[in-house]
Write an enzyme that holds these catalytic residues in place. Structure first.
Site, PDB file in Angstrom:
ATOM      1  N   SER A 109      -7.074  26.071 -18.748  1.00  0.00           N
ATOM      2  CA  SER A 109      -6.919  24.922 -19.641  1.00  0.00           C
ATOM      3  C   SER A 109      -5.821  25.153 -20.676  1.00  0.00           C
ATOM      4  O   SER A 109      -5.465  24.239 -21.406  1.00  0.00           O
ATOM      5  CB  SER A 109      -8.244  24.624 -20.348  1.00  0.00           C
ATOM      6  OG  SER A 109      -8.693  25.760 -21.052  1.00  0.00           O
ATOM      7  N   HIS A 124      -6.279  22.142 -13.189  1.00  0.00           N
ATOM      8  CA  HIS A 124      -7.211  22.119 -14.307  1.00  0.00           C
ATOM      9  C   HIS A 124      -8.265  21.037 -14.079  1.00  0.00           C
ATOM     10  O   HIS A 124      -8.012  19.852 -14.292  1.00  0.00           O
ATOM     11  CB  HIS A 124      -6.455  21.890 -15.624  1.00  0.00           C
ATOM     12  CG  HIS A 124      -7.341  21.851 -16.825  1.00  0.00           C
ATOM     13  ND1 HIS A 124      -7.047  21.132 -17.958  1.00  0.00           N
ATOM     14  CD2 HIS A 124      -8.543  22.443 -17.063  1.00  0.00           C
ATOM     15  CE1 HIS A 124      -8.015  21.283 -18.843  1.00  0.00           C
ATOM     16  NE2 HIS A 124      -8.940  22.063 -18.319  1.00  0.00           N
ATOM     17  N   GLU A 165      -5.766  17.951 -13.699  1.00  0.00           N
ATOM     18  CA  GLU A 165      -4.370  18.128 -14.092  1.00  0.00           C
ATOM     19  C   GLU A 165      -3.729  19.096 -13.096  1.00  0.00           C
ATOM     20  O   GLU A 165      -4.187  20.228 -12.952  1.00  0.00           O
ATOM     21  CB  GLU A 165      -4.271  18.707 -15.504  1.00  0.00           C
ATOM     22  CG  GLU A 165      -4.573  17.712 -16.605  1.00  0.00           C
ATOM     23  CD  GLU A 165      -4.423  18.302 -17.998  1.00  0.00           C
ATOM     24  OE1 GLU A 165      -3.862  17.620 -18.869  1.00  0.00           O
ATOM     25  OE2 GLU A 165      -4.878  19.446 -18.233  1.00  0.00           O
ATOM     26  N   ASN A 183      -5.750  18.451 -23.271  1.00  0.00           N
ATOM     27  CA  ASN A 183      -6.159  19.311 -24.387  1.00  0.00           C
ATOM     28  C   ASN A 183      -5.129  19.348 -25.507  1.00  0.00           C
ATOM     29  O   ASN A 183      -5.474  19.576 -26.666  1.00  0.00           O
ATOM     30  CB  ASN A 183      -6.471  20.722 -23.888  1.00  0.00           C
ATOM     31  CG  ASN A 183      -7.803  20.772 -23.166  1.00  0.00           C
ATOM     32  OD1 ASN A 183      -8.623  19.881 -23.319  1.00  0.00           O
ATOM     33  ND2 ASN A 183      -8.017  21.797 -22.377  1.00  0.00           N
TER      34      ASN A 183
END
Length: 282
Positions: A119, A140, A152, A190
């Site tokens: 991440s 991800h 992702e 994130n």
């Protein structure tokens, strides 16, 4: 590239979630962890998750049995050799991931794609440590993997188009909705999410509103399903702090400074749901 078998390194929350998503979609899985006990726990978690889907009439008992039959658990890295794609899903720790990836890289045939379910760690940096940087990519997944549609797909500087296209197609075959992202700290989701959580801690620290009202404001005003402070407790305050520390170090921009209250709560061991107390008590 036709991906029929996926190897997964790590049978924890993310690893067993990815294994379930693959198996339900008809892809064979080899799930490897350091011990038979860890592997058995991962498979038991998948079985319990599938039981919940049966109760909700999402799948049948026959489909559960078929999915579990597609998952082979092992404590031996050698068993990954049958896979066309190997996904590393270990704890978010650079040194640990590096050790695992080098071990897998030395063992696997040159054409096998290796992906990291990270991440925040640089895909370019991880790729450079392997003998196949063009066949290295980030995948991800989001927790809980069986429920969350997003993946992702992160391209390192060295990732080839063929590798990206094969992994993107495989994620789509899982019923996921992949987005393609360039390598950068925190990628896309994130990068936006964790600074927002950090800002919520600044708002809390300044006494502008109660935790309940801050979360209610973001739920009702921004249509978020969960408030940022409750989400921080779910993610783990230590994880949120670690991500902010990465951003501050990598970008060198003071806007990524972690909130002192977040640091203080982590120092106190109030990490959220996993410790029974974070912003809220559980």
């Amino acid at each position: 590239m036709d991906i029929r078998t996926v190897g997964i390194i790590g049978a924890g929350t993310m690893g067993n979630g990815i294994a379930q998503a693959c198996a339900v979609s008809g892809i064979d899985v080899v799930m490897v962890d350091i011990s038979d006990t860890a592997v058995a726990k991962g498979i038991a978690t998948v079985a319990a998750s599938l039981d919940r889907l049966i109760k909700k009439d999402k799948i049948s008992a026959l489909e559960k049995a078929a999915a579990l039959a597609r998952i082979k658990g092992s404590a031996r890295y050698e068993d990954l050799k049958s896979a066309q794609l190997v996904i590393e899903a270990a704890t978010e720790n650079y040194e640990l991931k590096l050790k695992i990836l080098k071990q897998a890289d030395a063992l696997l045939a040159p054409e096998v794609i290796i992906a990291s379910n990270t991440s925040s760690i640089s895909i370019t940096k991880l790729a450079a440590a392997t003998s196949r940087p063009d066949r290295f990519i980030g995948m991800h997944f989001f927790n809980p993997v069986p429920m969350m549609a997003l993946v992702e797909i992160i391209r390192g500087l060295q990732t080839s188009d063929a590798t990206h296209d094969a992994v993107h197609a495989m994620a789509t075959a899982l019923g996921k909705s992949p987005i393609t992202v360039k390598n950068a700290p925190g990628f896309v989701v994130n990068r936006i999410l964790v600074p927002m959580i950090n800002e919520a801690f600044f708002v809390l620290a300044e006494g502008l509103a109660t935790p309940e009202d801050i979360d209610a404001g973001m739920k009702l005003g921004c249509n978020q399903p969960i408030g940022p402070l409750a989400l921080a407790d779910m993610i783990g305050l230590d994880v949120c702090l670690a991500v902010m520390d990465v951003y501050l170090a990598e970008f060198g921009d003071s806007k990524y400074r972690p909130c002192p209250l977040l640091k203080e709560m982590v120092a106190a061991g109030r990490l959220g749901r996993k410790t029974g107390q974070g912003v809220y008590r559980y």
